[in-house]
Write a protein that holds these residues in place. Structure first.
Motif, PDB file in Angstrom:
ATOM      1  N   ARG A   1     -35.725  62.020  39.968  1.00 44.25           N
ATOM      2  CA  ARG A   1     -35.297  61.748  41.314  1.00 44.25           C
ATOM      3  C   ARG A   1     -36.531  61.262  42.162  1.00 44.25           C
ATOM      4  O   ARG A   1     -36.602  60.220  42.962  1.00 44.25           O
ATOM      5  N   VAL A   2     -37.263  62.214  42.230  1.00 44.11           N
ATOM      6  CA  VAL A   2     -38.452  62.138  43.226  1.00 44.11           C
ATOM      7  C   VAL A   2     -39.194  60.652  42.624  1.00 44.11           C
ATOM      8  O   VAL A   2     -39.831  60.214  43.413  1.00 44.11           O
ATOM      9  N   ALA A   3     -39.681  60.804  41.344  1.00 46.86           N
ATOM     10  CA  ALA A   3     -40.462  59.517  40.748  1.00 46.86           C
ATOM     11  C   ALA A   3     -39.687  58.125  40.937  1.00 46.86           C
ATOM     12  O   ALA A   3     -40.333  57.276  41.146  1.00 46.86           O
ATOM     13  N   ALA A   4     -38.253  58.249  41.238  1.00 47.94           N
ATOM     14  CA  ALA A   4     -37.713  56.940  41.489  1.00 47.94           C
ATOM     15  C   ALA A   4     -37.811  56.759  42.956  1.00 47.94           C
ATOM     16  O   ALA A   4     -37.617  55.305  43.243  1.00 47.94           O
ATOM     17  N   GLU A   5     -38.335  57.473  43.760  1.00 46.72           N
ATOM     18  CA  GLU A   5     -38.412  57.221  45.273  1.00 46.72           C
ATOM     19  C   GLU A   5     -39.919  56.902  45.599  1.00 46.72           C
ATOM     20  O   GLU A   5     -40.225  56.264  46.554  1.00 46.72           O
ATOM     21  N   GLN A   6     -40.919  57.350  44.685  1.00 53.88           N
ATOM     22  CA  GLN A   6     -42.434  57.100  44.986  1.00 53.88           C
ATOM     23  C   GLN A   6     -42.980  57.676  43.761  1.00 53.88           C
ATOM     24  O   GLN A   6     -42.596  58.319  42.799  1.00 53.88           O
TER      25      GLN A   6
END
Length: 171
Positions: free
Chosen positions: A103-108
């Protein structure tokens, strides 16, 4: 290890989950317990870099808290991971960690995960070693804080585990 429950949901924590996260941390037997207030703040201010596992009735049964390091915006630091004692052995911690980093990697852009583990915490050592294996990443270990640096009495050293590089396909 039995399979995780099919009805388990990994989600962002809500402020109303703070009390349950505090209870799970308190009952873990291995985490440094923070104040109940800090878990409420964490659920409010760091929900985007944290995750909660919800059981069939929507109640938290596990969590992972983390944040993006201000001086290394490509690094997600995982603060705490805990699963309710009744739910352990089902792969929930791994599912939380994988879900959060995806989830975090999809945002940044995130190319590394860091955490600290006290020597002898074999459950955490296994969790993060298996995470690195699943994501094809190396693990570097170094002492971040020596035992004597803690002002509040006896404390084991905190060993920094840096896992990376992560690639976009490894999340």
């Amino acid at each position: 290890m039995t399979a995780p429950q099919a009805d388990l949901i990994v989600d962002r924590p809500l402020v109303t989950d703070g009390a349950a996260l505090w209870r799970i941390a308190k009952n873990s037997g291995s985490l440094d317990l923070n104040s109940s207030y800090s878990y409420l703040l964490w659920c409010r201010d760091f929900a985007g870099t944290s995750a909660v596992a919800r059981g069939a009735a929507g109640e938290p049964v596990g969590f992972v808290t983390g944040y993006i390091r201000p001086d290394r915006p490509d690094t997600l630091l995982v603060w705490q991971v805990a699963v309710d004692a009744a739910e352990r052995g089902r792969g929930i911690a791994a599912r939380l960690l994988d879900g959060l980093t995806a989830r975090v990697a999809a945002e940044q852009p995130v190319t590394a995960v860091e955490t600290t583990i006290t020597p002898g915490n074999t459950a955490s050592e296994r969790l993060f070693a298996s995470y690195a294996d699943r994501h094809g990443a190396a693990v570097e270990r170094s002492v971040l804080f020596e035992a004597g640096e803690f002002p509040d009495g006896p404390h084991h050293p905190e060993v920094l585990y840096r896992i990376g590089p992560l690639t976009p396909t490894s999340h």
